[in-house]
Design an enzyme around this catalytic site. Structure first.
Site, PDB file in Angstrom:
ATOM      1  N   THR A  57       1.262  -1.384  -0.007  1.00  0.00           N
ATOM      2  CA  THR A  57      -0.132  -0.359   0.157  1.00  0.00           C
ATOM      3  C   THR A  57       0.412   1.321  -0.003  1.00  0.00           C
ATOM      4  O   THR A  57       2.222   1.277   0.450  1.00  0.00           O
ATOM      5  CB  THR A  57      -1.527   0.184   1.143  1.00  0.00           C
ATOM      6  OG1 THR A  57      -1.687   0.941   0.896  1.00  0.00           O
ATOM      7  CG2 THR A  57      -0.078   0.282   2.540  1.00  0.00           C
ATOM      8  N   THR A  60      -1.763  -4.122  -0.059  1.00  0.00           N
ATOM      9  CA  THR A  60      -2.569  -3.320   0.494  1.00  0.00           C
ATOM     10  C   THR A  60      -4.297  -3.581   0.641  1.00  0.00           C
ATOM     11  O   THR A  60      -4.205  -4.774   0.208  1.00  0.00           O
ATOM     12  CB  THR A  60      -2.835  -3.099  -1.417  1.00  0.00           C
ATOM     13  OG1 THR A  60      -3.324  -2.762  -2.177  1.00  0.00           O
ATOM     14  CG2 THR A  60      -2.563  -4.499  -2.253  1.00  0.00           C
ATOM     15  N   GLU A  75      -6.197  -3.550  -1.057  1.00  0.00           N
ATOM     16  CA  GLU A  75      -7.511  -4.016  -2.537  1.00  0.00           C
ATOM     17  C   GLU A  75      -6.692  -5.773  -2.585  1.00  0.00           C
ATOM     18  O   GLU A  75      -7.695  -5.795  -3.470  1.00  0.00           O
ATOM     19  CB  GLU A  75      -7.989  -2.842  -2.931  1.00  0.00           C
ATOM     20  CG  GLU A  75      -8.067  -1.803  -3.627  1.00  0.00           C
ATOM     21  CD  GLU A  75      -8.708  -1.143  -4.579  1.00  0.00           C
ATOM     22  OE1 GLU A  75      -8.314  -1.295  -5.833  1.00  0.00           O
ATOM     23  OE2 GLU A  75      -8.354  -0.226  -4.072  1.00  0.00           O
TER      24      GLU A  75
END
Length: 271
Positions: free
Chosen positions: A102, A131, A133
């Site tokens: 991230t 991250t 996501e």
């Protein structure tokens, strides 16, 4: 000083700079995007801290980490991402996945920035935090057996379709039919939310290239290079369609029987 002398000196300086760049640029092993995915021994994932450290630093995993950084530089150089946007994942075990960190620009990642996580999203190795996501990628890798890597980015032309509620036409260009197939459209969900993972993964079950409404795109493949190619081809296709639609004459479609020929080529290619 004569022009020829100046040119000679400039050439010499340029050669020295090229040599320095060659020396400092990390060598990245070439990848066949349609070759085999990374293979592991089922049931033999690294589990102890010592095993995980040895696995994470092994030559083969180090090569994949370097390849992920190389793809990160390429998506950044092509303006497919900005800031810390975009993510890359590669499955390397039953329950092991490499992922990008991230808050790091994809254009400036280093192999030591890459993270190792499990399918619950727990970070197992890497100095930077994974991250948020990654959970979307993990859900795709869980649900799609052929998916071994995912690339998420915000390429401008494909993202323009994502925010205009326009589905890219099918049966227009052979390359799109062969390398993308039917393009999926996933409804908008908040980035990092479980709903996004659910929506995108369900769409990815039937589509190798997914346009995420009001967000960007995600493509999966056998390896990171394969997934990246899909992103690049998708954006080029959307760019061409956008220009063609501006001409105001409509789109010239490939005849259905010819589209079926392209679909057979695609089926043979992705085995």
């Amino acid at each position: 000083m004569e022009n020829s002398d100046i040119e000679t000196r400039l050439n010499a300086i340029e050669a020295k700079l090229d040599a320095l760049l060659e020396k400092k640029t990390a060598k990245v092993a070439p990848v066949n995007p349609f070759g085999k995915a990374y293979e592991w021994t089922p049931g033999a994932d690294a589990k102890t801290p010592e095993e995980i450290e040895a696995f994470f630093g092994s030559p083969e995993i180090s090569r994949i980490k370097s390849q992920m950084c190389d793809i990160g530089r390429r998506i950044w150089a092509k303006d497919f991402v900005d800031g810390n946007g975009g993510n890359i994942t590669v499955r390397v075990g039953d329950d092991l996945v490499l992922c990008t960190p991230t808050l790091v620009s994809k254009g400036f990642m280093k192999p030591e920035d890459i993270c190792l996580i499990d399918f619950a999203g727990n970070q197992l190795a890497g100095t930077r935090r994974r991250t948020s996501e990654a959970m979307t990628h993990l859900e795709v890798l869980k649900r799609v057996p052929n998916a071994r890597a995912c690339v998420h980015a915000h390429p401008p032309h494909a993202t323009a379709f994502a925010i205009s509620n326009e589905v890219p036409a099918k049966g227009i260009i052979p390359e799109a039919e062969i390398f993308l197939g039917s393009i999926g459209i996933a409804e908008y969900q908040t980035p990092g939310a479980p709903e996004l993972a659910e929506t995108v993964a369900e769409c990815a079950r039937g589509h190798q290239a997914v346009i995420m409404k009001n967000h960007g795109v995600l493509c999966w493949g056998k390896n990171a290079e394969d997934a990246y190619w899909r992103v690049e081809i998708l954006d080029a296709y959307c760019h061409t369609l956008a220009i063609a639609l501006q001409l105001g004459r409509g789109l010239c479609e490939i005849r259905p029987e010819k589209v079926r020929e392209l679909e057979r080529i695609r089926a043979a290619l992705i085995k």
